[in-house]
Design a protein around this motif. Structure first.
Motif, PDB file in Angstrom:
ATOM      1  N   LEU A 249       1.425 -49.669  24.244  1.00  0.00           N
ATOM      2  CA  LEU A 249       0.895 -49.160  22.929  1.00  0.00           C
ATOM      3  C   LEU A 249       1.467 -47.460  23.783  1.00  0.00           C
ATOM      4  O   LEU A 249       1.554 -47.444  24.962  1.00  0.00           O
ATOM      5  N   GLY A 250       0.586 -46.834  22.654  1.00  0.00           N
ATOM      6  CA  GLY A 250       0.861 -45.473  23.249  1.00  0.00           C
ATOM      7  C   GLY A 250       2.079 -44.780  23.984  1.00  0.00           C
ATOM      8  O   GLY A 250       3.525 -44.944  23.540  1.00  0.00           O
ATOM      9  N   GLY A 251       2.035 -44.164  24.737  1.00  0.00           N
ATOM     10  CA  GLY A 251       3.165 -43.594  25.330  1.00  0.00           C
ATOM     11  C   GLY A 251       4.340 -44.307  26.014  1.00  0.00           C
ATOM     12  O   GLY A 251       5.399 -44.676  26.057  1.00  0.00           O
ATOM     13  N   SER A 252       3.581 -46.402  26.567  1.00  0.00           N
ATOM     14  CA  SER A 252       4.280 -47.475  27.061  1.00  0.00           C
ATOM     15  C   SER A 252       4.942 -48.152  25.025  1.00  0.00           C
ATOM     16  O   SER A 252       5.500 -48.992  25.878  1.00  0.00           O
ATOM     17  N   ALA A 253       4.509 -47.563  24.001  1.00  0.00           N
ATOM     18  CA  ALA A 253       4.696 -48.702  23.040  1.00  0.00           C
ATOM     19  C   ALA A 253       6.041 -48.237  23.071  1.00  0.00           C
ATOM     20  O   ALA A 253       7.302 -49.561  22.857  1.00  0.00           O
ATOM     21  N   VAL A 254       7.579 -47.364  23.774  1.00  0.00           N
ATOM     22  CA  VAL A 254       8.354 -47.640  23.312  1.00  0.00           C
ATOM     23  C   VAL A 254       9.443 -49.275  24.298  1.00  0.00           C
ATOM     24  O   VAL A 254      10.489 -49.266  23.575  1.00  0.00           O
ATOM     25  N   VAL A 255       8.491 -49.736  25.361  1.00  0.00           N
ATOM     26  CA  VAL A 255       8.899 -50.710  25.631  1.00  0.00           C
ATOM     27  C   VAL A 255       8.792 -51.765  25.567  1.00  0.00           C
ATOM     28  O   VAL A 255       9.902 -52.320  25.143  1.00  0.00           O
ATOM     29  N   ALA A 256       8.308 -52.328  24.069  1.00  0.00           N
ATOM     30  CA  ALA A 256       8.174 -53.447  23.362  1.00  0.00           C
ATOM     31  C   ALA A 256       9.554 -53.162  22.785  1.00  0.00           C
ATOM     32  O   ALA A 256      10.419 -53.812  22.523  1.00  0.00           O
ATOM     33  N   ASP A 257       9.662 -52.036  21.824  1.00  0.00           N
ATOM     34  CA  ASP A 257      10.194 -51.231  21.031  1.00  0.00           C
ATOM     35  C   ASP A 257      12.326 -51.809  21.777  1.00  0.00           C
ATOM     36  O   ASP A 257      12.911 -52.697  21.017  1.00  0.00           O
TER      37      ASP A 257
ATOM     38  N   LEU B  96      15.075 -54.479  20.627  1.00  0.00           N
ATOM     39  CA  LEU B  96      16.491 -53.747  20.176  1.00  0.00           C
ATOM     40  C   LEU B  96      17.540 -55.149  20.306  1.00  0.00           C
ATOM     41  O   LEU B  96      18.753 -55.057  20.290  1.00  0.00           O
ATOM     42  N   LEU B  97      17.330 -54.488  21.767  1.00  0.00           N
ATOM     43  CA  LEU B  97      18.194 -55.545  22.665  1.00  0.00           C
ATOM     44  C   LEU B  97      18.123 -56.793  22.973  1.00  0.00           C
ATOM     45  O   LEU B  97      19.320 -57.702  22.830  1.00  0.00           O
ATOM     46  N   ALA B  98      17.231 -57.586  22.250  1.00  0.00           N
ATOM     47  CA  ALA B  98      16.990 -59.028  21.870  1.00  0.00           C
ATOM     48  C   ALA B  98      17.567 -59.682  21.161  1.00  0.00           C
ATOM     49  O   ALA B  98      17.667 -60.497  20.928  1.00  0.00           O
TER      50      ALA B  98
ATOM     51  N   ILE C  14      18.382 -60.999  27.391  1.00  0.00           N
ATOM     52  CA  ILE C  14      19.540 -59.595  26.881  1.00  0.00           C
ATOM     53  C   ILE C  14      20.324 -59.656  27.854  1.00  0.00           C
ATOM     54  O   ILE C  14      21.017 -60.218  28.802  1.00  0.00           O
ATOM     55  N   ASP C  15      21.848 -58.044  27.798  1.00  0.00           N
ATOM     56  CA  ASP C  15      22.181 -58.089  28.752  1.00  0.00           C
ATOM     57  C   ASP C  15      22.281 -56.742  29.686  1.00  0.00           C
ATOM     58  O   ASP C  15      22.334 -56.079  28.943  1.00  0.00           O
ATOM     59  N   CYS C  16      21.730 -56.887  30.368  1.00  0.00           N
ATOM     60  CA  CYS C  16      21.352 -55.737  31.246  1.00  0.00           C
ATOM     61  C   CYS C  16      21.317 -55.790  32.326  1.00  0.00           C
ATOM     62  O   CYS C  16      19.420 -56.295  33.419  1.00  0.00           O
ATOM     63  N   THR C  17      21.879 -56.483  33.856  1.00  0.00           N
ATOM     64  CA  THR C  17      22.738 -56.633  35.024  1.00  0.00           C
ATOM     65  C   THR C  17      21.745 -55.205  35.474  1.00  0.00           C
ATOM     66  O   THR C  17      21.222 -53.642  35.022  1.00  0.00           O
ATOM     67  N   GLU C  18      21.200 -55.434  36.918  1.00  0.00           N
ATOM     68  CA  GLU C  18      20.789 -54.312  37.654  1.00  0.00           C
ATOM     69  C   GLU C  18      22.169 -53.495  38.121  1.00  0.00           C
ATOM     70  O   GLU C  18      22.206 -51.952  37.915  1.00  0.00           O
ATOM     71  N   ARG C  19      23.512 -53.908  37.733  1.00  0.00           N
ATOM     72  CA  ARG C  19      24.253 -52.608  37.611  1.00  0.00           C
ATOM     73  C   ARG C  19      24.242 -51.947  36.484  1.00  0.00           C
ATOM     74  O   ARG C  19      24.767 -50.407  36.314  1.00  0.00           O
ATOM     75  N   ALA C  20      24.511 -52.485  35.239  1.00  0.00           N
ATOM     76  CA  ALA C  20      23.745 -51.847  33.898  1.00  0.00           C
ATOM     77  C   ALA C  20      22.836 -50.687  34.085  1.00  0.00           C
ATOM     78  O   ALA C  20      23.342 -49.496  33.693  1.00  0.00           O
TER      79      ALA C  20
ATOM     80  N   PRO D  38      19.576 -48.611  14.293  1.00  0.00           N
ATOM     81  CA  PRO D  38      18.695 -49.173  14.758  1.00  0.00           C
ATOM     82  C   PRO D  38      18.180 -48.887  16.451  1.00  0.00           C
ATOM     83  O   PRO D  38      17.194 -48.529  17.233  1.00  0.00           O
ATOM     84  N   LEU D  39      19.572 -48.447  16.981  1.00  0.00           N
ATOM     85  CA  LEU D  39      19.325 -47.821  18.650  1.00  0.00           C
ATOM     86  C   LEU D  39      18.678 -46.525  18.880  1.00  0.00           C
ATOM     87  O   LEU D  39      18.225 -46.354  18.871  1.00  0.00           O
ATOM     88  N   ASN D  40      19.318 -45.821  17.481  1.00  0.00           N
ATOM     89  CA  ASN D  40      18.562 -44.340  17.632  1.00  0.00           C
ATOM     90  C   ASN D  40      17.678 -44.174  16.813  1.00  0.00           C
ATOM     91  O   ASN D  40      16.846 -43.177  16.918  1.00  0.00           O
ATOM     92  N   GLY D  41      16.945 -45.546  16.049  1.00  0.00           N
ATOM     93  CA  GLY D  41      15.575 -45.847  15.308  1.00  0.00           C
ATOM     94  C   GLY D  41      15.135 -45.875  16.306  1.00  0.00           C
ATOM     95  O   GLY D  41      13.927 -44.714  16.272  1.00  0.00           O
ATOM     96  N   VAL D  42      14.716 -46.646  17.053  1.00  0.00           N
ATOM     97  CA  VAL D  42      14.166 -46.591  18.690  1.00  0.00           C
ATOM     98  C   VAL D  42      14.254 -44.864  19.077  1.00  0.00           C
ATOM     99  O   VAL D  42      12.652 -44.817  19.561  1.00  0.00           O
TER     100      VAL D  42
END
Length: 397
Positions: free
Chosen positions: A64-72, A76-78, A182-188, A233-237
């Motif tokens: 929540l708060g400044g961290s809320a976007v983590v959940a969003d 989004l990616l899942a 999700i698809d988010c490797t270290e390279r990504a 959705p991406l730019n909605g976040v």
């Protein structure tokens, strides 16, 4: 009366340093370094052991708060391909279905935010797997350790969740990738770090306002009541994050939405009292402002509605659904222009979805900070927020 942005303040390095008492701009510029640092710390913290290395039945994220976007971002990616559901919960009650087969992710920079801490504690009581991200030796860390979960420390020196987003988000992305959500490797993520570095360089304080994209955007948003609209959705976040940063950092009330669903409610405001039409509707736009008007005799100008449209890079081949949204976006922009709304547009650069999102977030984060400084405000210190926190603490005992 519309707020006045002093462009000389955002081009004066000394003035910026004087007003930015906690070095918000410098902290935002470390975003790329935060990603690289947290990749290493996540490895050392055993991120691959989240959930026992097995895919959970479901994932619930508490931030929540400044961290809320983590959940969003995770949601989004899942959403397009996750084999298990991902849900968001800001506070208790924890849904009744959460149990030993599920993974709960709780994120709090301080490790003390009531919502994530309470959710983690209840999840641990039910035997759910835990992943927590936050300060070491905090209540959140202790709950996770006692439940034999995985806690990833956020290094000391991160003082605000608004500027430590990538320290909080990176471990969650790595864990979700490892579990096949999700698809988010270290390279990504390294690509994300590079994009954040590019934005930090382009938006640096020594870059003057006629070439600095964040300063240009700050000037465009000044003297307006901003509405931020994402074209999907991406730019909605990104739009939600931008509205939050404008409110917390620049102290400007801002609303946001996502196309296609928000089109009607946003466009409805174009024939209201804060556009050039003054409530007379589209097609009845008033003449250009009187350059000889005297604000002391004629009264100050009221703030105008401003639209910031966040757009994704156009793919080489548009699906019918994407083409429809693109046409709708163009229509909204044309309607805004016709109604006399102040319009600004930010288009993502190509890359992995998280890379594209990172570029948009970085741009609007810097813009909100420059807007605060140009308005003569300290972007990191809000007396009213401090007063509210004191009142809440006294009420709680």
């Amino acid at each position: 009366m519309a707020p006045f942005l002093d462009e000389s303040l955002i081009d004066d390095v000394d003035a910026i340093a004087e007003r930015d008492s906690r070095q918000t701009l410098r902290a935002l510029a470390t975003a790329g370094a935060q990603v690289r640092e947290q990749i290493t710390l996540s490895r050392e913290g055993g991120i691959e052991r989240v959930g026992g290395g097995e895919r959970p039945r479901s994932v619930l994220v508490a931030s929540l708060g400044g961290s809320a976007v983590v959940a969003d971002v995770l949601e989004l990616l899942a959403e397009p391909g996750s084999p298990v559901p991902v849900t968001v919960r800001r506070n208790l009650p924890l849904p009744g279905w959460v149990g030993p087969l599920d993974l709960v992710v709780a994120v709090s920079l301080s490790g003390r935010a009531h919502g994530p801490v309470a959710v983690a504690a209840e999840a641990a009581r039910r035997g759910a797997s835990l992943l927590t991200v936050g300060a070491p030796d905090s209540p959140l860390a202790r709950i996770c350790t006692a439940a034999r979960g995985i806690h990833i420390d956020v290094p000391h020196g991160r003082t605000s969740s608004r500027t430590a987003l990538w320290s909080l988000l990176t471990p969650v992305m790595l864990a979700a990738d490892g579990l096949g959500l999700i698809d988010c490797t270290e390279r990504a993520l390294m690509e994300v770090a590079d994009r954040l570095d590019e934005q930090a360089e382009a938006c640096r304080p020594t870059s003057e306002s006629f070439v600095n994209p964040a300063k240009i955007l700050a000037v465009q948003l000044a003297e307006s009541i901003p509405v931020i609209l994402g074209d999907g959705p991406l730019n909605g976040v990104a739009a939600a994050r931008a509205a939050s940063m404008l409110q917390r950092t620049a102290r400007i009330p801002a609303s946001y939405g996502e196309l296609p669903d928000a089109a009607s409610q946003i466009v409805a405001s174009f024939d209201g009292p804060f556009t050039a039409g003054g409530g007379r509707g589209v097609g009845e736009r008033e003449s250009a402002p009187d350059i000889f008007a005297d604000p002391f005799l004629d009264g100050p100008a009221q703030p105008r509605l401003g639209l910031l449209m966040l757009r994704d890079v156009a793919p080489e081949e548009l699906s019918p659904e994407a083409a429809e949204v693109q046409e709708l976006t163009d229509a909204v922009l044309q309607t805004a222009h016709d109604a006399g709304v102040r319009v600004a547009t930010a288009v993502a650069e190509p890359g992995h979805p998280l890379t594209r999102l990172a570029g948009q977030i970085a741009l609007t984060d810097f813009a909100a900070t420059y807007l605060a400084i140009g308005l003569g405000l300290d972007p990191s210190v809000s007396p009213h927020v401090a007063d509210l926190r004191d009142r809440r603490d006294r009420a709680l005992g």
